[in-house]
Write an enzyme that holds these catalytic residues in place. Structure first.
Site, PDB file in Angstrom:
ATOM      1  N   HIS A 180       9.529  12.007  48.929  1.00 53.90           N
ATOM      2  CA  HIS A 180      10.391  11.903  50.109  1.00 53.90           C
ATOM      3  C   HIS A 180      10.105  13.038  51.092  1.00 53.90           C
ATOM      4  O   HIS A 180       9.499  12.821  52.127  1.00 53.90           O
ATOM      5  CB  HIS A 180      11.865  11.895  49.698  1.00 53.90           C
ATOM      6  CG  HIS A 180      12.762  11.413  50.798  1.00 53.90           C
ATOM      7  ND1 HIS A 180      12.966  12.136  51.947  1.00 53.90           N
ATOM      8  CD2 HIS A 180      13.482  10.277  50.926  1.00 53.90           C
ATOM      9  CE1 HIS A 180      13.780  11.468  52.747  1.00 53.90           C
ATOM     10  NE2 HIS A 180      14.111  10.334  52.147  1.00 53.90           N
ATOM     11  N   GLU A 211       8.734  12.132  54.725  1.00 49.08           N
ATOM     12  CA  GLU A 211       9.270  13.003  55.783  1.00 49.08           C
ATOM     13  C   GLU A 211       8.800  14.442  55.685  1.00 49.08           C
ATOM     14  O   GLU A 211       9.113  15.257  56.546  1.00 49.08           O
ATOM     15  CB  GLU A 211      10.812  12.966  55.749  1.00 49.08           C
ATOM     16  CG  GLU A 211      11.379  11.655  56.252  1.00 49.08           C
ATOM     17  CD  GLU A 211      12.880  11.534  56.022  1.00 49.08           C
ATOM     18  OE1 GLU A 211      13.574  12.556  55.988  1.00 49.08           O
ATOM     19  OE2 GLU A 211      13.349  10.391  55.875  1.00 49.08           O
ATOM     20  N   HIS A 243      12.871   3.244  50.663  1.00 44.70           N
ATOM     21  CA  HIS A 243      11.569   3.824  51.021  1.00 44.70           C
ATOM     22  C   HIS A 243      10.434   3.148  50.254  1.00 44.70           C
ATOM     23  O   HIS A 243       9.385   2.834  50.822  1.00 44.70           O
ATOM     24  CB  HIS A 243      11.545   5.329  50.727  1.00 44.70           C
ATOM     25  CG  HIS A 243      12.369   6.125  51.696  1.00 44.70           C
ATOM     26  ND1 HIS A 243      12.155   6.111  53.048  1.00 44.70           N
ATOM     27  CD2 HIS A 243      13.405   6.969  51.496  1.00 44.70           C
ATOM     28  CE1 HIS A 243      13.036   6.911  53.650  1.00 44.70           C
ATOM     29  NE2 HIS A 243      13.805   7.438  52.720  1.00 44.70           N
TER      30      HIS A 243
HETATM   31 CO    CO Z   1      15.188   8.837  53.058  1.00 44.89          CO
END
Ligand code: CO
Length: 302
Positions: A180, A211, A243
């Site tokens: 993530h 991210e 995701h």
């Molecule tokens: Co997220």
């Protein structure tokens, strides 16, 4: 005149019972009180995430028999969505209230986060604020660290992921993991460390984030440099949620699957969260057991 006398037999019985009470050790919960478990995650509303969450619950029930296991989600948006769908999950304070009602005196709060990023910091703060508002409610509240803290954690997790994905990579496919990560950089260095541990064991394993600082573009360049032709994509996340299903395996042209396919690779997705791997769950259970970080106590002064 009334004479009170206890038959000798009963006198002996009472003596034996008194002695027994003296010598038999009290159950272990007597000292610390009844124990309760609070599992804390960001939260997900994707129904396909259920198997991972259920498996995590089952592992904690098995590891802490007799202790109530309660879930808390930190995401208010997800909590509202789930409540509207009739499957509510509480906040941290609601979870702690419930454990108190269940009679828990010692609580083990276990973070289900991958690493100590922003969400973990928020979890710790929420527990501390609760304890400030309700002093003395619990005798001890131990905070269990997230999945990836030590090199040993990363090695254990790598072993679990490799065992799980080996059958899918019999054709020599590269393994590409999606972490993530966070825009402001918290967690970036944990990913670098995990990536280094993974690649020290298998050079055909790659890692990037949605991210975080390590981007898909870097990953594509790495795959090209390694001459990879096939790849198995898998989430480095507890659940295969939004995701994994959309950003990783989705059909949209900016999904990882589409980008890797456009780069000439043949791609398969492994849509299982780490919560579905016994080896990954074992790390979380170990962190819950090992924690001596009691948030009801002041830090030890140097
Ligand atoms: Co997220």
């Amino acid at each position: 005149m009334f004479r009170f006398s206890v038959p000798v037999f009963w006198q002996k019985c009472v003596l034996v019972l008194l002695l027994a009470a003296f010598f038999v050790p009290a159950p272990s919960f007597a000292a610390a009180g009844k124990e309760g478990i609070l599992l804390v995650a960001f939260g997900t509303s994707v129904p396909e995430a259920r198997p991972a969450m259920d498996a995590v619950s089952a592992s904690f029930r098995e590891a802490f028999p007799g202790s109530p296991v309660v879930w808390a989600y930190t995401s208010q948006i997800i909590r509202k969505k789930l409540a509207a769908e009739g499957r509510p999950v509480g906040s941290i304070s609601e979870g702690l209230n419930r454990l108190a009602k269940d009679g828990a005196k010692t609580v083990r709060v276990q973070s289900l986060h991958m690493m100590a990023g922003e969400e973990f910091a928020a979890l710790e703060r929420a527990v501390l604020v609760y304890l400030q508002k309700h002093p003395g409610r619990f005798a001890a509240v131990y905070l269990g660290r997230p999945m990836l803290e030590s090199r040993a954690d990363a090695e254990e997790l790598a072993g679990a992921i490799f065992a799980e994905t080996a059958p899918l990579r019999a054709d020599g496919a590269a393994l590409v993991l999606m972490g993530h990560g966070q825009e402001h950089g918290r967690g970036d260095l944990v990913f670098e460390g995990v990536r280094s541990v993974l690649q020290s064991k298998d050079q055909n394993v790659f890692l990037a984030t949605v991210e975080g600082a390590r981007t898909l573009d870097e990953l594509l360049a790495e795959l090209a440099g390694a001459g990879a032709k096939k790849a198995v994509l898998a989430p480095l996340m507890l659940v295969a949620g939004d995701h994994a299903r959309n950003d990783m395996a989705g059909d949209e042209e900016d999904s990882w699957t589409s980008r890797l396919t456009a780069a000439g690779l043949s791609v398969r997705s492994h849509l299982k969260g780490l919560g579905e791997m016994a080896g990954a769950r074992a790390i979380l259970v170990r962190h819950a057991r090992e924690s001596t970080d009691d948030l009801t106590r002041e830090p030890r002064k140097p």
